[in-house]
Design a protein around this motif. Sequence first.
Motif, PDB file in Angstrom:
ATOM      1  N   MET A   1      -3.287  28.927  18.355  1.00  0.00           N
ATOM      2  CA  MET A   1      -5.068  29.610  18.147  1.00  0.00           C
ATOM      3  C   MET A   1      -5.368  29.481  16.469  1.00  0.00           C
ATOM      4  SD  MET A   1      -7.332  30.921  19.704  1.00  0.00           S
ATOM      5  CE  MET A   1      -6.887  31.514  21.381  1.00  0.00           C
ATOM      6  N   LYS A   2      -3.821  29.835  16.313  1.00  0.00           N
ATOM      7  CA  LYS A   2      -4.430  29.616  14.800  1.00  0.00           C
ATOM      8  C   LYS A   2      -5.370  28.444  13.991  1.00  0.00           C
ATOM      9  CE  LYS A   2      -2.581  30.874  10.438  1.00  0.00           C
ATOM     10  NZ  LYS A   2      -0.956  30.887   9.245  1.00  0.00           N
ATOM     11  N   ARG A   3      -4.040  27.218  14.680  1.00  0.00           N
ATOM     12  CA  ARG A   3      -4.532  25.908  14.452  1.00  0.00           C
ATOM     13  C   ARG A   3      -5.880  25.425  15.295  1.00  0.00           C
ATOM     14  NH1 ARG A   3      -3.575  20.581  13.439  1.00  0.00           N
ATOM     15  NH2 ARG A   3      -4.701  18.985  14.566  1.00  0.00           N
ATOM     16  N   ARG A   4      -6.480  26.096  16.674  1.00  0.00           N
ATOM     17  CA  ARG A   4      -7.881  26.257  17.419  1.00  0.00           C
ATOM     18  C   ARG A   4      -8.389  26.384  16.125  1.00  0.00           C
ATOM     19  NH1 ARG A   4      -9.958  24.974  22.140  1.00  0.00           N
ATOM     20  NH2 ARG A   4      -7.855  24.416  22.606  1.00  0.00           N
ATOM     21  N   ASN A   5      -8.773  28.000  15.610  1.00  0.00           N
ATOM     22  CA  ASN A   5      -9.812  28.538  14.800  1.00  0.00           C
ATOM     23  C   ASN A   5      -9.962  27.887  13.440  1.00  0.00           C
ATOM     24  OD1 ASN A   5     -10.249  30.523  16.587  1.00  0.00           O
ATOM     25  ND2 ASN A   5      -8.676  32.113  15.698  1.00  0.00           N
ATOM     26  N   PHE A   6      -8.761  27.332  13.056  1.00  0.00           N
ATOM     27  CA  PHE A   6      -9.121  26.468  11.621  1.00  0.00           C
ATOM     28  C   PHE A   6      -9.576  25.215  12.171  1.00  0.00           C
ATOM     29  CE2 PHE A   6      -7.219  22.633   9.138  1.00  0.00           C
ATOM     30  CZ  PHE A   6      -7.157  23.573   7.905  1.00  0.00           C
ATOM     31  N   VAL A   7      -9.511  24.513  13.582  1.00  0.00           N
ATOM     32  CA  VAL A   7     -10.015  23.040  12.912  1.00  0.00           C
ATOM     33  C   VAL A   7     -11.267  23.183  13.264  1.00  0.00           C
ATOM     34  CG1 VAL A   7     -10.535  20.844  15.200  1.00  0.00           C
ATOM     35  CG2 VAL A   7      -7.692  21.833  14.103  1.00  0.00           C
ATOM     36  N   LYS A   8     -12.126  24.582  13.940  1.00  0.00           N
ATOM     37  CA  LYS A   8     -13.257  25.265  14.649  1.00  0.00           C
ATOM     38  C   LYS A   8     -13.969  25.113  12.786  1.00  0.00           C
ATOM     39  CE  LYS A   8     -13.520  25.688  19.449  1.00  0.00           C
ATOM     40  NZ  LYS A   8     -13.611  27.382  19.774  1.00  0.00           N
ATOM     41  N   SER A   9     -13.648  26.224  11.841  1.00  0.00           N
ATOM     42  CA  SER A   9     -14.123  26.088  11.497  1.00  0.00           C
ATOM     43  C   SER A   9     -14.290  24.473  10.852  1.00  0.00           C
ATOM     44  CB  SER A   9     -13.538  27.544  10.351  1.00  0.00           C
ATOM     45  OG  SER A   9     -12.298  26.957   9.711  1.00  0.00           O
ATOM     46  N   GLY A  87      -7.549   9.787  12.783  1.00  0.00           N
ATOM     47  CA  GLY A  87      -8.302  11.239  13.378  1.00  0.00           C
ATOM     48  C   GLY A  87      -9.152  11.471  12.323  1.00  0.00           C
ATOM     49  N   ILE A  88      -9.688  12.406  12.627  1.00  0.00           N
ATOM     50  CA  ILE A  88     -10.985  12.851  11.382  1.00  0.00           C
ATOM     51  C   ILE A  88     -10.805  13.251  10.329  1.00  0.00           C
ATOM     52  CG2 ILE A  88     -13.216  14.172  11.372  1.00  0.00           C
ATOM     53  CD1 ILE A  88     -13.328  14.588  14.884  1.00  0.00           C
ATOM     54  N   ILE A  89     -11.055  12.368   9.402  1.00  0.00           N
ATOM     55  CA  ILE A  89     -10.253  13.579   7.805  1.00  0.00           C
ATOM     56  C   ILE A  89     -10.765  14.721   7.378  1.00  0.00           C
ATOM     57  CG2 ILE A  89     -11.140  13.053   4.862  1.00  0.00           C
ATOM     58  CD1 ILE A  89     -11.453  10.286   5.508  1.00  0.00           C
ATOM     59  N   PRO A  90      -9.905  15.255   6.898  1.00  0.00           N
ATOM     60  CA  PRO A  90     -10.821  17.166   6.856  1.00  0.00           C
ATOM     61  C   PRO A  90     -11.501  17.257   5.939  1.00  0.00           C
ATOM     62  CG  PRO A  90      -7.971  16.725   6.439  1.00  0.00           C
ATOM     63  CD  PRO A  90      -8.324  14.842   7.186  1.00  0.00           C
ATOM     64  N   SER A 191     -10.938  13.889  19.959  1.00  0.00           N
ATOM     65  CA  SER A 191     -11.034  14.522  20.962  1.00  0.00           C
ATOM     66  C   SER A 191     -11.679  16.046  20.159  1.00  0.00           C
ATOM     67  CB  SER A 191     -10.474  14.381  21.927  1.00  0.00           C
ATOM     68  OG  SER A 191      -9.681  15.129  21.451  1.00  0.00           O
ATOM     69  N   ARG A 192     -11.677  16.383  19.473  1.00  0.00           N
ATOM     70  CA  ARG A 192     -11.983  17.468  18.525  1.00  0.00           C
ATOM     71  C   ARG A 192     -10.940  18.357  19.612  1.00  0.00           C
ATOM     72  NH1 ARG A 192     -16.417  17.049  15.184  1.00  0.00           N
ATOM     73  NH2 ARG A 192     -17.122  14.891  14.871  1.00  0.00           N
ATOM     74  N   ASP A 193     -10.228  18.547  20.460  1.00  0.00           N
ATOM     75  CA  ASP A 193      -9.216  19.117  21.113  1.00  0.00           C
ATOM     76  C   ASP A 193      -8.407  19.893  19.758  1.00  0.00           C
ATOM     77  OD1 ASP A 193      -7.299  20.677  22.097  1.00  0.00           O
ATOM     78  OD2 ASP A 193      -7.371  19.326  23.705  1.00  0.00           O
ATOM     79  N   PRO A 194      -8.481  20.844  19.394  1.00  0.00           N
ATOM     80  CA  PRO A 194      -7.251  20.983  18.258  1.00  0.00           C
ATOM     81  C   PRO A 194      -5.524  21.631  18.564  1.00  0.00           C
ATOM     82  CG  PRO A 194      -8.780  22.780  19.427  1.00  0.00           C
ATOM     83  CD  PRO A 194      -9.253  22.119  19.619  1.00  0.00           C
ATOM     84  N   ASP A 195      -5.691  21.502  20.004  1.00  0.00           N
ATOM     85  CA  ASP A 195      -4.076  21.579  20.434  1.00  0.00           C
ATOM     86  C   ASP A 195      -4.076  20.011  20.115  1.00  0.00           C
ATOM     87  OD1 ASP A 195      -4.358  24.730  20.384  1.00  0.00           O
ATOM     88  OD2 ASP A 195      -5.227  23.904  22.464  1.00  0.00           O
ATOM     89  N   LYS A 196      -4.688  18.876  19.505  1.00  0.00           N
ATOM     90  CA  LYS A 196      -3.899  17.891  19.425  1.00  0.00           C
ATOM     91  C   LYS A 196      -3.272  17.489  18.337  1.00  0.00           C
ATOM     92  CE  LYS A 196      -5.665  16.190  24.091  1.00  0.00           C
ATOM     93  NZ  LYS A 196      -6.292  14.509  25.048  1.00  0.00           N
TER      94      LYS A 196
END
Length: 407
Positions: A1-9, A87-90, A191-196
């Motif tokens: 969940m922490k990674r998912r929120n981090f990726v979304k933000s 992937g996508i550059i942070p 895919s923008r899937d934060p769990d991958k």
Amino acid sequence: MKRRNFVKSTLLGSMTAALGTDIVFGTLMPDGYTPLALLQNTDPFQLFDKDPQMVVLNNKPWNIEAQAHLLDDNVTPNTRMFIRNNGIIPERIDASKWTLTIDGESAKEPKTYTLVDLKTRFPQYTYQLTLECGGNGRSEFDPPAKGNQWTVGAVSCANWTGVRLRDVLEDVGFNKDAVYIGYHATDIHLSRDPDKEPISRGVPMAKALQDETLLAFRMNEKDIPMAHGYPLRLVAGGWPASASGKWVNRVSIRNKVHDGAKMTGTAYRVPCESVAPGEKIKEEDFCIIESMPVKSLITYPKSGATFPLGKKLQIRGHAWAGELEVKKMEYSIDFGATWKKCAVERPANRLAWQHFTATIDFPKKGYYEVWARATDSENTGQPMVLPGWNPKGYLNNACHRIAVKVT
């Protein structure tokens, strides 16, 4: 969940930065959605500060290579360094808050370090290190291999500054059953899937503990550019560049071969035994690529050069051999029927490429090809043409050649 929120933000923040203004109702955008304004063409040369002669192979993700003549510098500058992303550059990275965690089954006890910790608690080292994509030269394979159709420009040799991974691993402590390390990073899956994870590879402990394997934070005496791993990356020269993870925020000490993304299956593996072109191979018959093969590149003159009869041609370039050194360089102007020696320099340090030069006289007017061939310290030389076929198009170390017309 922490990674998912981090990726979304992070994604929303990068889109806002790219647009130059807030995205009203941005938090309500569907997962994976890209605003129309960002679907317009982006100038990668301006975006990444690259020479306009670089060649874009892909923009999802970004993959950009140099042409041979652009790699003439002894130390590769950022403007001419290839980009290979999965992937996508942070974006919107705050280096002051960046941390690196060392954990894993074989770690004595997990520890977390800030960038300040790394820079002040451990000695810093600088090495010139050769990084080459395992698929460099893929465009020559027949039958064709899937993937970016690299020609010869997915290679570089920059100065990298950082701390030895070994020193940090020893500070953490690891058990006798440790056999591998695996890296984890903050880039985002396509895919923008934060769990991958887009990619999470690693190296055996023996490679991880080499002097030249670095956790790097500077490239050519400046902070590492974003596209190349700012603010922290792993650099393991002489092995496929996929082993040198960018944007690294965690390293796991494993009691088995690392099994992260693009570490299993056939990714960055070749058949353990020679196979016929197009042959189907079982997954268990693939072996992980480790040290890269001997190879060379003519960087001057540019292919297609024209000059008058009687004028000597000065050629130069670089050669490298993975974990080994190049002990001999040769050139041929008669399609490999005869070979003459080039002068070849010692590397600046282990795992750096080596520079070669030669002066060539041509017997008469007409079209010629200048071929270059390197031989490593174990007497293995480059093949004149494409080496054994493999389904992923890896490890093409055929002789580089340039076209020359004598008038």
